[in-house]
Design a protein around this motif. Structure first.
Motif, mmCIF file in Angstrom:
data_model
loop_
_atom_site.group_PDB
_atom_site.id
_atom_site.type_symbol
_atom_site.label_atom_id
_atom_site.label_comp_id
_atom_site.label_asym_id
_atom_site.label_seq_id
_atom_site.Cartn_x
_atom_site.Cartn_y
_atom_site.Cartn_z
ATOM 1 N N ASN A 133 38.077 -6.668 16.410
ATOM 2 C CA ASN A 133 36.695 -7.111 16.200
ATOM 3 C C ASN A 133 36.285 -6.945 14.738
ATOM 4 N N GLU A 134 36.727 -5.863 14.115
ATOM 5 C CA GLU A 134 36.372 -5.589 12.724
ATOM 6 C C GLU A 134 36.922 -6.637 11.761
ATOM 7 N N THR A 135 38.013 -7.281 12.124
ATOM 8 C CA THR A 135 38.633 -8.241 11.206
ATOM 9 C C THR A 135 37.863 -9.552 11.084
ATOM 10 N N GLY A 136 37.121 -9.930 12.120
ATOM 11 C CA GLY A 136 36.454 -11.229 12.122
ATOM 12 C C GLY A 136 37.389 -12.404 12.340
ATOM 13 N N LEU A 137 38.640 -12.133 12.715
ATOM 14 C CA LEU A 137 39.621 -13.204 12.887
ATOM 15 C C LEU A 137 39.227 -14.188 13.980
ATOM 16 N N ALA A 138 38.499 -13.712 14.985
ATOM 17 C CA ALA A 138 38.107 -14.608 16.081
ATOM 18 C C ALA A 138 37.267 -15.774 15.572
ATOM 19 N N ASN A 139 36.470 -15.549 14.558
ATOM 20 C CA ASN A 139 35.639 -16.611 13.993
ATOM 21 C C ASN A 139 36.435 -17.551 13.092
ATOM 22 N N ARG A 140 37.398 -17.000 12.348
ATOM 23 C CA ARG A 140 38.121 -17.798 11.361
ATOM 24 C C ARG A 140 39.357 -18.484 11.943
ATOM 25 N N LYS A 141 39.990 -17.846 12.921
ATOM 26 C CA LYS A 141 41.228 -18.380 13.504
ATOM 27 C C LYS A 141 41.165 -18.244 15.025
ATOM 28 N N PRO A 142 40.255 -19.006 15.648
ATOM 29 C CA PRO A 142 40.007 -18.782 17.079
ATOM 30 C C PRO A 142 41.195 -19.073 17.985
ATOM 31 N N GLU A 143 41.938 -20.137 17.713
ATOM 32 C CA GLU A 143 43.033 -20.479 18.630
ATOM 33 C C GLU A 143 44.130 -19.419 18.595
ATOM 34 N N ALA A 144 44.531 -19.028 17.396
ATOM 35 C CA ALA A 144 45.580 -18.009 17.264
ATOM 36 C C ALA A 144 45.094 -16.652 17.768
ATOM 37 N N THR A 145 43.820 -16.334 17.507
ATOM 38 C CA THR A 145 43.276 -15.064 18.019
ATOM 39 C C THR A 145 43.241 -15.079 19.537
ATOM 40 N N GLY A 146 42.926 -16.233 20.125
ATOM 41 C CA GLY A 146 42.954 -16.341 21.581
ATOM 42 C C GLY A 146 44.348 -16.110 22.136
ATOM 43 N N ARG A 147 45.368 -16.682 21.481
ATOM 44 C CA ARG A 147 46.748 -16.453 21.918
ATOM 45 C C ARG A 147 47.113 -14.982 21.807
ATOM 46 N N LEU A 148 46.695 -14.381 20.704
ATOM 47 C CA LEU A 148 46.941 -12.947 20.522
ATOM 48 C C LEU A 148 46.279 -12.145 21.625
ATOM 49 N N LEU A 149 45.026 -12.463 21.909
ATOM 50 C CA LEU A 149 44.284 -11.697 22.908
ATOM 51 C C LEU A 149 44.901 -11.860 24.296
ATOM 52 N N ASP A 169 32.908 -8.486 22.680
ATOM 53 C CA ASP A 169 32.362 -9.126 21.478
ATOM 54 C C ASP A 169 33.341 -10.150 20.904
ATOM 55 N N VAL A 170 34.627 -9.797 20.906
ATOM 56 C CA VAL A 170 35.639 -10.736 20.407
ATOM 57 C C VAL A 170 35.642 -12.006 21.254
ATOM 58 N N VAL A 171 35.533 -11.854 22.561
ATOM 59 C CA VAL A 171 35.527 -13.027 23.442
ATOM 60 C C VAL A 171 34.299 -13.885 23.171
ATOM 61 N N ARG A 172 33.150 -13.272 22.949
ATOM 62 C CA ARG A 172 31.944 -14.038 22.606
ATOM 63 C C ARG A 172 32.147 -14.821 21.308
ATOM 64 N N GLN A 173 32.794 -14.195 20.348
ATOM 65 C CA GLN A 173 33.072 -14.895 19.091
ATOM 66 C C GLN A 173 33.993 -16.082 19.335
ATOM 67 N N LEU A 174 34.989 -15.905 20.202
ATOM 68 C CA LEU A 174 35.901 -17.009 20.511
ATOM 69 C C LEU A 174 35.168 -18.157 21.196
ATOM 70 N N ILE A 175 34.223 -17.826 22.069
ATOM 71 C CA ILE A 175 33.429 -18.871 22.724
ATOM 72 C C ILE A 175 32.626 -19.641 21.670
ATOM 73 N N SER A 176 31.968 -18.916 20.774
ATOM 74 C CA SER A 176 31.157 -19.564 19.728
ATOM 75 C C SER A 176 32.013 -20.384 18.774
ATOM 76 N N ALA A 177 33.230 -19.906 18.520
ATOM 77 C CA ALA A 177 34.113 -20.588 17.566
ATOM 78 C C ALA A 177 34.893 -21.726 18.205
ATOM 79 N N LYS A 178 34.612 -21.975 19.503
ATOM 80 C CA LYS A 178 35.222 -23.098 20.225
ATOM 81 C C LYS A 178 36.739 -22.971 20.368
ATOM 82 N N ALA A 179 37.176 -21.777 20.706
ATOM 83 C CA ALA A 179 38.574 -21.612 21.111
ATOM 84 C C ALA A 179 38.816 -22.456 22.359
ATOM 85 N N PRO A 180 40.047 -22.876 22.625
ATOM 86 C CA PRO A 180 40.324 -23.736 23.784
ATOM 87 C C PRO A 180 39.821 -23.140 25.101
ATOM 88 N N LYS A 181 39.195 -23.990 25.917
ATOM 89 C CA LYS A 181 38.561 -23.493 27.140
ATOM 90 C C LYS A 181 39.570 -22.895 28.111
#
Length: 211
Positions: A133-149, A169-181
């Motif tokens: 969560n501290e990295t902010g990666l979910a906002n900048r790289k949502p698809e790859a962060t989703g795969r990681l998660l 919180d990370v999941v909320r960021q992924l939702i906002s950043a439009k990671a694949p549904k």
């Protein structure tokens, strides 16, 4: 095993110096073979000290230096350790390698792939989702962060996750950043399995997301 009989402080400092050499020396740690000799010769705890120091050094590098470190030796090191050369990552090492992934944003997609190709990590008491969560990666790289998660959550067993709120919180960021549904549906299902009280709300947020 080397370092037998040395104090824990001596061992820690020694491993930190080995991380300094790997990152900052002109000597390639793979080509010269010293790094694999080190890995084979020390204990799991010493390897943990080394990878924690490596993460700290990577955090301090600018992006081009991170890419150079990756292409010069870190990618090959990771590939070979995944293949069991000179030995497979221990599960606790794999947990620390997840944090190397966080520190490798310029090569994040590749790092996620290598982490996911290795052994399942044992996080123990590690606050891994706080760190993510501290990295902010979910906002900048949502698809790859989703795969990681997906990989991280699939590795979870019955341990108590003390940073569940940061995971949510990370999941909320992924939702906002439009990671694949479909990716997010799988992640939220994992949250429900792991006892998140926010899983249903997050699924509602996902279903109501535009686009």
């Amino acid at each position: 095993e080397v370092l037998v009989g040395e104090s824990s402080e001596y061992r820690r400092v020694f491993c930190e110096r080995m991380a300094d050499i790997a990152v900052f020396s002109e000597i390639n740690p793979i080509d010269s073979a010293w790094l694999f000799r080190f890995v084979r010769a020390v204990s799991v705890q010493d390897r943990l000290s080394w990878v924690r120091a490596l993460e700290d050094r990577l955090q301090g590098l600018h992006d081009q230096a991170k890419i150079a470190t990756w292409t010069r030796w870190l990618r090959m090191y990771w590939q070979r350790r995944n293949a069991g050369v000179p030995l497979q990552f221990a599960e606790v090492e794999a947990a620390e390698m997840a944090k190397i992934t966080f520190a490798s944003e310029p090569v994040f997609d590749e790092a996620v792939e290598l982490l996911s190709s290795g052994p399942r990590p044992d996080f123990g008491q590690l606050m891994i989702y706080y760190s993510l969560n501290e990295t902010g990666l979910a906002n900048r790289k949502p698809e790859a962060t989703g795969r990681l998660l997906q990989f991280l959550l699939g590795s979870e067993g019955k341990r108590q996750i003390y940073d569940m709120d940061k995971l949510e919180d990370v999941v909320r960021q992924l939702i906002s950043a439009k990671a694949p549904k479909d990716q997010l549906v799988a992640i939220i299902d994992e949250l429900a399995r792991l006892g998140s009280t926010q899983a249903a709300r997050l699924r509602n947020e996902l279903d109501s997301r535009a686009g």
